[in-house]
Design a protein around this motif. Structure first.
Motif, PDB file in Angstrom:
ATOM      1  N   ILE A   1       0.641  -0.489  -0.027  1.00 56.94           N
ATOM      2  CA  ILE A   1       0.072  -0.261  -0.208  1.00 56.94           C
ATOM      3  C   ILE A   1       1.036   1.020  -0.174  1.00 56.94           C
ATOM      4  CG2 ILE A   1      -1.787   1.077   1.273  1.00 56.94           C
ATOM      5  CD1 ILE A   1      -2.973  -1.377  -0.129  1.00 56.94           C
ATOM      6  N   ALA A   2       2.121   0.947   1.020  1.00 54.21           N
ATOM      7  CA  ALA A   2       2.600   2.425   0.853  1.00 54.21           C
ATOM      8  C   ALA A   2       3.756   2.272  -0.453  1.00 54.21           C
ATOM      9  CB  ALA A   2       4.191   1.783   1.938  1.00 54.21           C
ATOM     10  N   ASP A   3       3.983   1.662  -0.539  1.00 54.42           N
ATOM     11  CA  ASP A   3       4.507   1.667  -2.809  1.00 54.42           C
ATOM     12  C   ASP A   3       3.575   2.243  -3.894  1.00 54.42           C
ATOM     13  OD1 ASP A   3       7.399   1.829  -0.764  1.00 54.42           O
ATOM     14  OD2 ASP A   3       7.069  -0.944  -1.267  1.00 54.42           O
ATOM     15  N   HIS A   4       2.426   1.787  -3.336  1.00 50.25           N
ATOM     16  CA  HIS A   4       1.424   1.758  -4.873  1.00 50.25           C
ATOM     17  C   HIS A   4       0.645   1.669  -4.090  1.00 50.25           C
ATOM     18  CE1 HIS A   4       4.357  -0.669  -6.885  1.00 50.25           C
ATOM     19  NE2 HIS A   4       4.420  -1.743  -5.602  1.00 50.25           N
ATOM     20  N   PRO A   5      -0.073   2.631  -3.993  1.00 49.87           N
ATOM     21  CA  PRO A   5      -1.450   3.757  -3.299  1.00 49.87           C
ATOM     22  C   PRO A   5      -2.649   3.372  -5.261  1.00 49.87           C
ATOM     23  CG  PRO A   5       0.156   5.455  -3.646  1.00 49.87           C
ATOM     24  CD  PRO A   5       0.986   4.344  -4.312  1.00 49.87           C
ATOM     25  N   GLU A   6      -1.931   2.913  -5.832  1.00 51.33           N
ATOM     26  CA  GLU A   6      -2.707   2.724  -7.324  1.00 51.33           C
ATOM     27  C   GLU A   6      -3.774   1.505  -7.111  1.00 51.33           C
ATOM     28  OE1 GLU A   6       1.255   1.143  -8.532  1.00 51.33           O
ATOM     29  OE2 GLU A   6       0.547   3.050  -7.224  1.00 51.33           O
ATOM     30  N   LEU A   7      -2.726   1.066  -5.836  1.00 54.75           N
ATOM     31  CA  LEU A   7      -3.785  -0.863  -5.904  1.00 54.75           C
ATOM     32  C   LEU A   7      -5.496  -0.514  -5.294  1.00 54.75           C
ATOM     33  CD1 LEU A   7      -1.194  -2.557  -3.817  1.00 54.75           C
ATOM     34  CD2 LEU A   7      -1.739  -2.348  -6.508  1.00 54.75           C
ATOM     35  N   LEU A   8      -5.619   1.016  -4.576  1.00 60.89           N
ATOM     36  CA  LEU A   8      -7.109   1.148  -4.825  1.00 60.89           C
ATOM     37  C   LEU A   8      -7.461  -0.030  -3.171  1.00 60.89           C
ATOM     38  CD1 LEU A   8      -8.418   2.372  -8.188  1.00 60.89           C
ATOM     39  CD2 LEU A   8      -7.101   3.997  -5.866  1.00 60.89           C
ATOM     40  N   CYS A   9      -6.602  -0.020  -2.030  1.00 59.69           N
ATOM     41  CA  CYS A   9      -7.533  -1.016  -1.253  1.00 59.69           C
ATOM     42  C   CYS A   9      -6.575  -0.701  -0.327  1.00 59.69           C
ATOM     43  CB  CYS A   9      -7.511  -1.898  -1.683  1.00 59.69           C
ATOM     44  SG  CYS A   9      -5.572  -3.027  -2.305  1.00 59.69           S
ATOM     45  N   GLN A  10      -7.206  -1.833   0.367  1.00 55.48           N
ATOM     46  CA  GLN A  10      -6.462  -2.087   2.145  1.00 55.48           C
ATOM     47  C   GLN A  10      -5.846  -3.140   2.117  1.00 55.48           C
ATOM     48  OE1 GLN A  10     -10.052  -1.635   2.144  1.00 55.48           O
ATOM     49  NE2 GLN A  10      -9.701   0.768   1.949  1.00 55.48           N
ATOM     50  N   SER A  11      -4.631  -2.781   3.375  1.00 61.60           N
ATOM     51  CA  SER A  11      -3.912  -3.964   3.495  1.00 61.60           C
ATOM     52  C   SER A  11      -4.497  -5.411   4.235  1.00 61.60           C
ATOM     53  CB  SER A  11      -2.278  -3.446   4.410  1.00 61.60           C
ATOM     54  OG  SER A  11      -3.166  -3.381   5.409  1.00 61.60           O
ATOM     55  N   GLY A  12      -4.465  -6.695   4.062  1.00 63.46           N
ATOM     56  CA  GLY A  12      -4.975  -7.920   4.517  1.00 63.46           C
ATOM     57  C   GLY A  12      -4.543  -8.686   3.790  1.00 63.46           C
ATOM     58  N   SER A  13      -5.484 -10.053   4.081  1.00 66.39           N
ATOM     59  CA  SER A  13      -5.551 -11.283   3.132  1.00 66.39           C
ATOM     60  C   SER A  13      -7.193 -11.661   3.878  1.00 66.39           C
ATOM     61  CB  SER A  13      -4.205 -12.355   3.732  1.00 66.39           C
ATOM     62  OG  SER A  13      -4.373 -12.677   5.520  1.00 66.39           O
ATOM     63  N   MET A  14      -7.264 -12.677   2.391  1.00 70.50           N
ATOM     64  CA  MET A  14      -8.301 -13.431   2.719  1.00 70.50           C
ATOM     65  C   MET A  14      -8.273 -14.450   1.781  1.00 70.50           C
ATOM     66  SD  MET A  14     -12.394 -12.072   2.287  1.00 70.50           S
ATOM     67  CE  MET A  14     -13.765 -13.525   1.936  1.00 70.50           C
ATOM     68  N   SER A  15      -8.792 -15.783   2.325  1.00 71.55           N
ATOM     69  CA  SER A  15      -8.712 -16.854   1.607  1.00 71.55           C
ATOM     70  C   SER A  15     -10.487 -17.518   1.534  1.00 71.55           C
ATOM     71  CB  SER A  15      -7.549 -18.406   1.606  1.00 71.55           C
ATOM     72  OG  SER A  15      -7.739 -18.943   3.374  1.00 71.55           O
ATOM     73  N   TRP A  16     -10.315 -18.459   0.505  1.00 72.88           N
ATOM     74  CA  TRP A  16     -12.213 -18.763   0.911  1.00 72.88           C
ATOM     75  C   TRP A  16     -12.167 -20.454   0.315  1.00 72.88           C
ATOM     76  CZ3 TRP A  16     -10.690 -14.803  -1.932  1.00 72.88           C
ATOM     77  CH2 TRP A  16     -10.939 -14.377  -3.543  1.00 72.88           C
ATOM     78  N   ASN A  17     -13.121 -21.482   0.465  1.00 66.79           N
ATOM     79  CA  ASN A  17     -12.938 -22.183  -0.352  1.00 66.79           C
ATOM     80  C   ASN A  17     -14.470 -22.770  -0.190  1.00 66.79           C
ATOM     81  OD1 ASN A  17     -13.289 -25.162  -1.795  1.00 66.79           O
ATOM     82  ND2 ASN A  17     -11.914 -25.282  -0.590  1.00 66.79           N
ATOM     83  N   LEU A  18     -14.931 -22.215  -1.469  1.00 65.78           N
ATOM     84  CA  LEU A  18     -16.905 -22.241  -1.177  1.00 65.78           C
ATOM     85  C   LEU A  18     -17.920 -22.914  -2.034  1.00 65.78           C
ATOM     86  CD1 LEU A  18     -16.880 -17.733  -0.721  1.00 65.78           C
ATOM     87  CD2 LEU A  18     -17.453 -20.173   1.384  1.00 65.78           C
ATOM     88  N   HIS A  19     -18.738 -23.571  -2.128  1.00 65.01           N
ATOM     89  CA  HIS A  19     -19.429 -24.316  -3.348  1.00 65.01           C
ATOM     90  C   HIS A  19     -21.265 -23.991  -2.587  1.00 65.01           C
ATOM     91  CE1 HIS A  19     -17.194 -27.820  -3.894  1.00 65.01           C
ATOM     92  NE2 HIS A  19     -16.622 -27.670  -2.268  1.00 65.01           N
ATOM     93  N   TYR A  20     -22.002 -23.389  -3.503  1.00 65.53           N
ATOM     94  CA  TYR A  20     -23.305 -22.262  -3.502  1.00 65.53           C
ATOM     95  C   TYR A  20     -24.093 -22.947  -4.384  1.00 65.53           C
ATOM     96  CZ  TYR A  20     -21.188 -19.969  -7.597  1.00 65.53           C
ATOM     97  OH  TYR A  20     -20.616 -19.878  -8.323  1.00 65.53           O
ATOM     98  N   ASP A  21     -25.606 -23.024  -4.091  1.00 65.96           N
ATOM     99  CA  ASP A  21     -27.038 -22.823  -4.571  1.00 65.96           C
ATOM    100  C   ASP A  21     -26.915 -22.246  -5.213  1.00 65.96           C
ATOM    101  OD1 ASP A  21     -28.156 -24.852  -6.467  1.00 65.96           O
ATOM    102  OD2 ASP A  21     -29.358 -25.708  -4.539  1.00 65.96           O
TER     103      ASP A  21
END
Length: 392
Positions: free
Chosen positions: A158-178
């Motif tokens: 984020i500090a080096d690339h403000p053009e990313l237009l987001c915040q720092s953090g992480s998220m992973s997912w494994n989802l099934h849906y109907d």
């Protein structure tokens, strides 16, 4: 879950001219509960493709600073032989990228964006809607009935690339849906919108900043939509929900949902399903409809805060639908989407996933109205925004 055929409106739509002047966007919203505290949070996972054929080998982000002053011009300007006003300090570019966005709706919510060149897109197969990734570790996948992947952004990113237009953090997912309830799509010359899963049951696991959340079908409150076109609508107006309770009977409405989307030429589409019966008011029928909609601020004198109010009333010859949504301003946060045309144009959307409200459906009988349903809605997705030209 049984395999599902790909609906034509879920497919990758960037063909022909849209490959250089267009976007494609899939979004899944679902609720998960912390496996430690039991706290519920509303998460979103999005796949966003912009102008893929402009730069298939390298991401182009329009918000990245790009000086178009040559070294020779710079020396001339410093020496006083070239007027600074004759030199345009920054070059605007047309963006080209694939973005996977994931995050959470809450106070001080988060959006994490990972970017890929379009050459890493994979399509095809019986159920695959979209796949992107440069290696196994960063691959994100969306099919007709599942999605898995991860995004991660560091503080230094984020500090080096403000053009990313987001915040720092992480998220992973494994989802099934109907996808249980589908509504008709609408289109105009600028944009198309489809809702393959206005009511979607989701099951699986989400890990957000190291904390695990369980997603269960009964409480998932899922929503799945797709939209694509040349560029975004100037004004963004959206409500949706499927956690509904009848105020007539006091019972949950387990086969009901609604969504409101707009504005398209000053009109919103309203799609409602109540226990198997659908009431659909599309924008292409606008001349035959009576419609009012508003987005207003309401001071909350008891709490000393501000509430936002979404209100829609729409009717045709047979039915009337009224929807009201409310959300505290502290529960909302901003998400940004760079527009396909570049010029630093961005769609900026304020949203929350914990709105509350009411839905009413009436049948017209001569000059009177017969109430069909009066429902309380919880965990509404409430969003409002528009096109801006921010500076970073």
């Amino acid at each position: 879950m049984a395999s599902q055929k790909i609906n034509r409106n879920e497919r990758y739509m960037l063909k022909g001219r849209l490959r250089r002047e267009g976007f494609d966007h899939w979004r899944l919203v679902t609720t998960g509960a912390s496996t430690v505290t039991g706290e519920e949070r509303v998460f979103f996972i999005e796949f966003y493709v912009v102008n893929p054929s402009i730069s298939p080998d390298e991401c182009i982000l329009g918000f990245k600073n790009r000086s178009q002053i040559s070294e020779e011009d710079l020396h001339s300007a410093l020496a006083g032989t070239l007027s600074a006003r004759d030199v345009e300090a920054e070059k605007y570019v047309q963006p080209s990228f694939v973005m996977v966005k994931a995050g959470v709706f809450k106070q001080n919510g988060k959006q994490m964006n990972n970017y890929f060149p379009s050459k890493f897109i994979s399509l095809g197969g019986a159920e695959l809607l979209f796949k992107v990734g440069s290696n196994e570790a960063n691959t994100c996948v969306l099919t007709t009935s599942s999605t898995y992947g991860s995004v991660s952004v560091s503080d230094s990113d984020i500090a080096d690339h403000p053009e990313l237009l987001c915040q720092s953090g992480s998220m992973s997912w494994n989802l099934h849906y109907d996808k249980e309830i589908t509504f008709p799509d609408y289109r105009n010359s600028q944009i198309s919108w489809a809702v393959p899963g206005a009511k979607t049951t989701v099951e699986g696991k989400i890990v957000f900043d190291g904390e695990e959340f369980a997603v269960t079908p009964k409480k998932s409150n899922g929503y799945f939509e797709v939209y694509w076109g040349k560029t975004h609508l100037d004004q963004y107006y959206h409500m949706s929900g499927s956690r509904m309770f009848s105020l007539n009977t006091g019972k949950p409405l387990e086969n009901s949902c609604f969504t409101v989307k707009g504005t398209c030429d000053g009109v919103v589409a309203v799609m409602v399903s109540v226990e198997g019966r659908k009431y659909c008011f599309s924008v292409d029928r606008a001349k035959k409809l009576e419609l009012t909609y508003e987005f207003t601020e309401i001071p909350d004198e008891d709490e000393g805060d501000v509430k936002f109010h979404w209100s829609v009333s729409i009717s045709d010859k047979k039915y009337v639908v009224d929807i009201d949504g409310f959300c505290n301003d502290k529960a909302m946060f901003l998400r940004d989407y760079e527009c396909p045309e570049g010029k630093r144009k961005v769609l900026r959307v304020a949203g929350a996933g914990t709105g509350t409200g009411e839905l009413k459906v009436f049948k017209k009988i001569k000059k009177a109205l017969e109430q069909i349903e009066y429902a309380r809605v919880e965990n509404m997705v409430c969003e409002y925004g528009g096109i801006e030209f921010p500076e970073i």
